[in-house]
Scaffold this active site. Structure first.
Site, short mmCIF file in Angstrom:
data_model
loop_
_atom_site.label_atom_id
_atom_site.label_comp_id
_atom_site.label_asym_id
_atom_site.label_seq_id
_atom_site.Cartn_x
_atom_site.Cartn_y
_atom_site.Cartn_z
N SER A 64 -67.53 10.72 -14.54
CA SER A 64 -68.25 9.69 -13.77
C SER A 64 -68.84 8.58 -14.61
O SER A 64 -69.32 7.59 -14.05
CB SER A 64 -69.34 10.33 -12.92
OG SER A 64 -68.75 11.10 -11.90
N VAL A 261 -69.55 14.56 -15.43
CA VAL A 261 -69.58 16.01 -15.42
C VAL A 261 -68.78 16.60 -16.60
O VAL A 261 -68.82 17.81 -16.83
CB VAL A 261 -69.11 16.52 -14.03
CG1 VAL A 261 -67.60 16.50 -13.91
CG2 VAL A 261 -69.69 17.88 -13.69
O1 DON Z 1 -64.96 13.68 -8.55
C1 DON Z 1 -65.57 14.51 -9.23
O2 DON Z 1 -66.22 15.42 -8.73
C2 DON Z 1 -65.46 14.39 -10.72
N1 DON Z 1 -64.18 13.88 -11.10
C3 DON Z 1 -66.53 13.48 -11.25
C4 DON Z 1 -67.93 13.93 -10.93
C5 DON Z 1 -68.90 13.63 -11.99
O3 DON Z 1 -68.57 13.31 -13.10
C6 DON Z 1 -70.33 13.82 -11.65
N2 DON Z 1 -71.15 13.57 -12.79
N3 DON Z 1 -72.00 13.98 -13.40
#
Ligand code: DON
Length: 307
Positions: A64, A261
């Site tokens: 993200s 994440v």
């Molecule tokens: O779409 C998702 O759930 C992941 N590709 C990205 C989520 C994410 O990075 C949340 N961050 N901390």
């Protein structure tokens, strides 16, 4: 300020904590395989001074953190019309929550939660068509000053297991808030999450955020975004960049931050520097545990804060 000594001190203090708290995200299978015991930091000042420590040159899945760059691209190519379908309020909910979308008629709270980034992806596809993915990589490669690529394995892994994102995309579509084919929108979204960069590359690429929008590559002379847009990006990072922990981040760190994440967090000290920390074990909000502590130590020891 001797930034290299500061990063070295923080690294020495936190390295013994590696692996003690948090967990590597497991809902994306390709991320679950990343060894947790890694920790890197890199910063770059407005004048181009660099400092780094630990695993700062190891490429990781920026996840993200990419929402910052896709929003930047959308601000460049769409401008104000972007905000017709995206709010700018903290959600106070997990990054992949569906809750508010129903009561708010398919308009996401902000561009950094998953729903918001999927809405940004939709607008980018409308504006740039099938070339949107390439355009994002071109922008990132220009900012970092070296080629940046997607990790195809992570993108495929996200596509295979992204049930919540599929739900978010379809839910927004049901409200008439997504113009393009949901599968095409998610293909862009999954790829942007799968961008692979090191702390050093991210710190450099985000440099326009501490330079009133000016391109981070010396001698380039161009603007990535306007000064006003750079301020707005920083405002959104502070209020929404770390999801339901944004208040806690402002309280403990006091800098605009955007997390992923995969364990990366990019932070901005306006008019001074950009900083990227990375350690794969994350907490319940999806923010790197050691990365958060590193930023807290950095802010308190350097005295740098936006407040
Ligand atoms: O779409 C998702 O759930 C992941 N590709 C990205 C989520 C994410 O990075 C949340 N961050 N901390």
């Amino acid at each position: 300020m001797n930034f290299q000594a500061l990063l070295d001190d923080i690294d020495a203090e936190l390295r013994p904590e590696l692996g003690k708290a948090g967990r590597v995200a497991s809902y994306i299978p390709a991320l679950a395989r990343v060894p947790a015991a890694q920790f890197g930091m890199a910063l770059r000042t407005c004048d181009g001074e660099e400092a780094s420590s630990g695993d700062s040159a190891v490429p990781f899945s920026i996840q993200s953190c990419s929402k910052l760059f896709s929003l930047t691209l959308a601000m460049q190519v769409i401008g104000e019309a972007l905000w017709e379908r995206i709010h700018r309020e903290p959600s106070g909910n997990p990054f992949n929550s569906l809750l508010q979308l129903e009561s708010e008629q398919g308009v996401p709270r902000n561009p950094f939660i998953n729903a918001g980034a999927i809405a940004v992806s939709d607008r980018l596809i409308s504006a740039l068509g099938a070339g949107a993915k390439e355009r994002l990589l071109e922008m990132l490669s220009g900012l970092a000053g070296e080629p940046i690529a997607f990790d195809a394995e992570v993108a495929a892994s996200e596509a295979a297991t992204g049930y919540r994102n599929v739900a978010l995309g379809n839910f927004m579509k049901s409200f008439g808030k997504i113009d393009n084919d949901v599968a095409a929108v998610l293909d862009f979204y999954f790829h942007q999450c799968a961008v692979k960069m090191s702390c050093r590359q991210v710190a450099k690429a985000a440099g326009y955020l501490c330079r009133d929008g000016a391109h981070p590559q010396a001698g380039n002379g161009s603007l990535v975004v306007s000064e006003r847009q750079a301020r707005r990006l920083n405002a959104l990072m502070l209020t929404c960049g770390t999801y339901d922990a944004a208040g806690e981040f402002a309280f403990r760190i006091g800098l605009p931050c955007k997390s992923g994440v995969g364990g990366g967090i990019v932070a901005v000290v306006p008019d001074r520097l950009t900083l990227c920390v990375w350690s794969p074990a994350v907490d319940e909000s999806g923010n790197s545990v050691l990365g958060t502590r590193a930023l807290e130590l950095f802010a308190s020891r350097s005295g740098l804060s936006i407040f």
